[in-house]
Design an enzyme around this catalytic site. Structure first.
Site, PDB file in Angstrom:
ATOM      1  N   SER A 178       0.975  -1.256  -0.023  1.00  0.00           N
ATOM      2  CA  SER A 178       0.048   0.019   0.094  1.00  0.00           C
ATOM      3  C   SER A 178       0.886   1.071  -0.117  1.00  0.00           C
ATOM      4  O   SER A 178       1.960   1.044   0.504  1.00  0.00           O
ATOM      5  CB  SER A 178      -0.883  -0.028   1.249  1.00  0.00           C
ATOM      6  N   TYR A 210      -2.737  -0.829  10.502  1.00  0.00           N
ATOM      7  CA  TYR A 210      -2.822  -1.049   8.998  1.00  0.00           C
ATOM      8  C   TYR A 210      -1.316  -0.648   8.307  1.00  0.00           C
ATOM      9  O   TYR A 210      -1.020  -1.463   7.517  1.00  0.00           O
ATOM     10  CB  TYR A 210      -3.958  -0.739   8.401  1.00  0.00           C
TER      11      TYR A 210
END
Length: 256
Positions: free
Chosen positions: A147, A160
């Site tokens: 990400s 996350y």
């Protein structure tokens, strides 16, 4: 697609975790369009079956393997089944992941453990048994979905972001360990994509406006726009690309 094309995946088989919907399904569809046989994965066998049927209706060769990427026993049984009964896994995309948003001081410890297990530990859980098979054959492609939040963060998503940073560096480590065996291990770092996981964010007018104004391309990414990066890294076109993280974020991380 011409068999002479370096992007042609005819004769290759790809396992994509977390691929009953969203980015996983989009990448599976792109690989199928490039000629690969597909093995879809999810925990929900009903959703998985529906996704497999939808993909098969496009003309793709599709199998489904329901297993939990946090359960090593389930994974090992599934990998053995795929290798023995379906065929060798030439391409692995570690896409399964989850998000849980909370202020860090109130973040539930059990949710923290779940995020770590699903987003990070699963990459080891699935990659190790698949890589052992690839090593024995002297070839294989592994793509880990990272990400852009491996580089930056926002309030309420620190765990996350931490997992994605770890996956990015784990990707580099996997390449260092396994390149000598003929494996290519790379990562894709998506920016903000309009998927089911981000549905609440796309419907939040304030957040939606922020994404559109903050992203130089002025919009969210669409799931199919990740397909080209996956095909590239899975193909012979990326033969000497190893340990690389490819950002697909509309220039989000290129600007301040």
């Amino acid at each position: 697609m011409s068999a002479a094309s370096p992007f042609d995946l005819t004769g290759k088989r790809a396992l994509i975790t977390g691929s009953s919907r969203g980015l996983g399904y989009a990448m599976a569809k792109a690989l199928a369009e490039a000629g690969a046989s597909i093995v879809l994965n999810a925990r929900d066998s009903v959703a998985l079956g529906a996704a497999a049927q939808d993909l098969a209706e496009t003309g793709a060769t599709v199998n489904a393997a329901a297993f939990d990427v946090t359960n090593r026993e389930s994974i090992n049984a599934a990998i053995n089944y795929i290798e023995d009964d379906i065929g060798p896994i030439d391409i692995l995309i570690n896409n399964a992941g989850m998000q849980f948003r909370s202020s860090l001081e109130a973040f539930p410890p059990e949710r923290f453990d779940q995020v770590i297990a699903t987003n990070l530990t699963s990459v080891f859980n699935v990659s190790q048994p698949v890589a052992r098979q690839m090593i024995s054959r002297g070839a294989g492609k592994i793509i880990n979905i990272c990400s852009m939040l491996a580089e930056v963060s926002r309030p309420t998503i620190a765990p996350y972001a931490a997992t994605k940073a770890a996956v990015a560096n784990f990707t580099r480590g996997m390449a260092v360990d396994w390149a000598r065996h003929g494996l290519n291990v790379n990562g894709i770092a998506p920016g903000y994509f309009a998927t089911e996981m981000n549905d609440a964010l796309t419907r939040d007018d304030k957040f939606n406006s922020w994404v559109e104004s903050r992203t130089p391309m002025g919009r969210w990414g669409q799931p199919h726009e990740l397909g080209g990066a996956a095909v590239f890294l899975a193909s012979e076109a990326a033969r000497f690309v190893n340990g690389h993280i490819l950002y697909v974020d509309g220039a989000f991380t290129a600007t301040v």
